[in-house]
Design a protein around this motif. Sequence first.
Motif, short mmCIF file in Angstrom:
data_model
loop_
_atom_site.label_atom_id
_atom_site.label_comp_id
_atom_site.label_asym_id
_atom_site.label_seq_id
_atom_site.Cartn_x
_atom_site.Cartn_y
_atom_site.Cartn_z
N LEU A 15 -4.71 12.82 -0.87
CA LEU A 15 -5.69 12.49 -1.90
C LEU A 15 -5.29 11.22 -2.64
O LEU A 15 -6.14 10.37 -2.95
CB LEU A 15 -5.82 13.66 -2.88
CG LEU A 15 -6.48 14.93 -2.32
CD1 LEU A 15 -6.46 16.04 -3.37
CD2 LEU A 15 -7.90 14.65 -1.88
N ALA A 16 -3.98 11.09 -2.94
CA ALA A 16 -3.53 9.89 -3.64
C ALA A 16 -3.72 8.65 -2.78
O ALA A 16 -4.17 7.60 -3.26
CB ALA A 16 -2.06 10.05 -4.03
N VAL A 17 -3.38 8.77 -1.49
CA VAL A 17 -3.54 7.62 -0.59
C VAL A 17 -5.02 7.28 -0.45
O VAL A 17 -5.41 6.11 -0.46
CB VAL A 17 -2.91 7.94 0.77
CG1 VAL A 17 -3.29 6.89 1.80
CG2 VAL A 17 -1.40 7.99 0.64
N ALA A 18 -5.87 8.33 -0.32
CA ALA A 18 -7.30 8.06 -0.19
C ALA A 18 -7.85 7.41 -1.45
O ALA A 18 -8.67 6.47 -1.38
CB ALA A 18 -8.04 9.37 0.10
N GLY A 19 -7.40 7.89 -2.64
CA GLY A 19 -7.86 7.30 -3.88
C GLY A 19 -7.44 5.85 -4.04
O GLY A 19 -8.08 5.08 -4.76
N PHE A 20 -6.36 5.48 -3.38
CA PHE A 20 -5.90 4.09 -3.45
C PHE A 20 -6.48 3.25 -2.31
O PHE A 20 -6.88 2.10 -2.52
CB PHE A 20 -4.36 4.07 -3.37
CG PHE A 20 -3.79 2.72 -3.15
CD1 PHE A 20 -3.70 1.79 -4.17
CD2 PHE A 20 -3.31 2.34 -1.90
CE1 PHE A 20 -3.17 0.53 -3.96
CE2 PHE A 20 -2.78 1.09 -1.67
CZ PHE A 20 -2.70 0.18 -2.71
N ALA A 21 -6.57 3.82 -1.13
CA ALA A 21 -6.95 3.04 0.04
C ALA A 21 -8.45 2.79 0.11
O ALA A 21 -8.88 1.69 0.46
CB ALA A 21 -6.47 3.72 1.31
N GLY A 26 -12.94 -1.19 0.28
CA GLY A 26 -14.20 -1.74 -0.20
C GLY A 26 -14.04 -3.11 -0.82
O GLY A 26 -14.86 -4.03 -0.58
N VAL A 27 -13.00 -3.28 -1.62
CA VAL A 27 -12.76 -4.59 -2.25
C VAL A 27 -12.47 -5.64 -1.20
O VAL A 27 -12.95 -6.78 -1.28
CB VAL A 27 -11.59 -4.48 -3.26
CG1 VAL A 27 -11.16 -5.86 -3.73
CG2 VAL A 27 -12.00 -3.61 -4.44
N GLY A 167 -0.47 0.62 5.93
CA GLY A 167 0.34 0.82 4.72
C GLY A 167 0.13 2.19 4.12
O GLY A 167 1.08 2.85 3.68
N ALA A 168 -1.15 2.67 4.10
CA ALA A 168 -1.42 4.00 3.58
C ALA A 168 -0.75 5.07 4.44
O ALA A 168 -0.21 6.05 3.93
CB ALA A 168 -2.93 4.24 3.53
N GLY A 169 -0.78 4.87 5.77
CA GLY A 169 -0.12 5.83 6.65
C GLY A 169 1.38 5.87 6.43
O GLY A 169 1.99 6.95 6.38
#
Length: 472
Positions: A15-21, A26-27, A167-169
């Motif tokens: 969830l933390a990675v998804a909230g950041f990635a 999108g940006v 990086g998220a992985g």
Amino acid sequence: MRTRVLTVVLAFAVLAVAGFAVPLLGVTATQRTEQLVAARTADLDRFAGLAEQAAGSGDTGALTAEVTRYAELYGEAVVVVDAHRAPVAQTGGMHAADPAVARLVDAALRNQPVSPGGTLRPWSRGDKLLARPVGTGTRVSGAVVLRASVRAAADDIALRWALVLAGAGLFAVACLLLARAATRWVVRPLHRLDHAVGALAAGLPAEHAREGGPPELRQLATGFNRMADTVTTALEQQRRLVADTSHQLRNPLAALRLRIDSLQPRLPDSATRTYTGVTSELERMERLLDDLLALAHAEHRAGELAVTDTPEASCDATAVAAAQVQLWQPLAERAGIRLEFSPGPAVLTSCTEGELAQVADILLDNAIKYAGSGARVETRCFTEGPDAVFEVRDDGPGLATGELPRAGTRFWRSERHRAVRGSGLGLAIAERLVAGRGGRIEFAAAEPHGLRVRVLLPRAEHGASGPKGLTA
């Protein structure tokens, strides 16, 4: 526990990675889309300036040359029209008469700049059309339409997304590794403590729980070790008292028997009854000592099996039962008991032959002693769900309904069987031997009368051979 903790931590990390990635993806796509639009808007402004100069001078050569070089260099089509929608320059296979181009020209001539909507994605393909009026304010002298390819921008977005996801992985993997290390640090002392508690509950020698993990767990392990030492010492002293007492009583009992036997020739006939009673009590005491030792050994063995990783045991219950019935047949005949065995297929059970034979001896001994002369004792083996069943059934007097729950209690004997010799420990010994292998013993009334005793043990997964040379 470790799996649950890892699941929670991993879910939180995802969830933390998804909230950041996700916002970063999108940006990234928005920024690259804006870069493409800004670059093509600058090109449109340059072409609009050249078109305005050409409209003022009447010379379109510079404009045509610039549009041609642009199409050759970037492979993107450009169309320039005047205020009357007449083509001034067009390259790349795009024409002013194309419906999509005509709509953009109309909007541009109304002084409405047109930019493509939407944000590009890695899978975006095709082209985007941009338009700009030539001139300023109310003096619109033409329009410029540019067809921009989005493939390069989409490839750039795909590369940036790949880097973000990589990086998220890596971050998620790092979180998982840290979570595993943290849970191992916390859970490993708990596993050692649990094993030590199991050993202590089974009455085995104390196994100190190694200190480790958070300070609270280290303090708990220290307290447990002190308690384990105290409890184990008390249990060992109790076990040693039973064993030592049984062993130490043998010598005086043997000496007492010798002295009593030496008195027999000197006793008058009137003392024969007293002599017989004394020797019977000596024999009962000797049997009681033997049973106490057997019970202590059974309890210790059951504790070992409960907490240690012993090799899997298996035997053919049918073969063992047949062998023990054959051994007890002469005694049953002398007691007037009809001892029968119902042959059947092999029944593999998870215990050793010696353990099952000891249990069978106890059950057959009780049946022969208490069923009474003329009774019938039947023994059989079969499977019932996940269990292997060894059953001994007799048609003797059996037990009363209120007595069945007490069968197997240490030193308990039915009132109607007080005259029969026994210590009341046989069934307790059998129960501990069976419980050590994860089984149980059930007592029930037989129809129309008598007692049915069933030994239920887990079925073995692997084959085993029964005693050789013995048949039913």
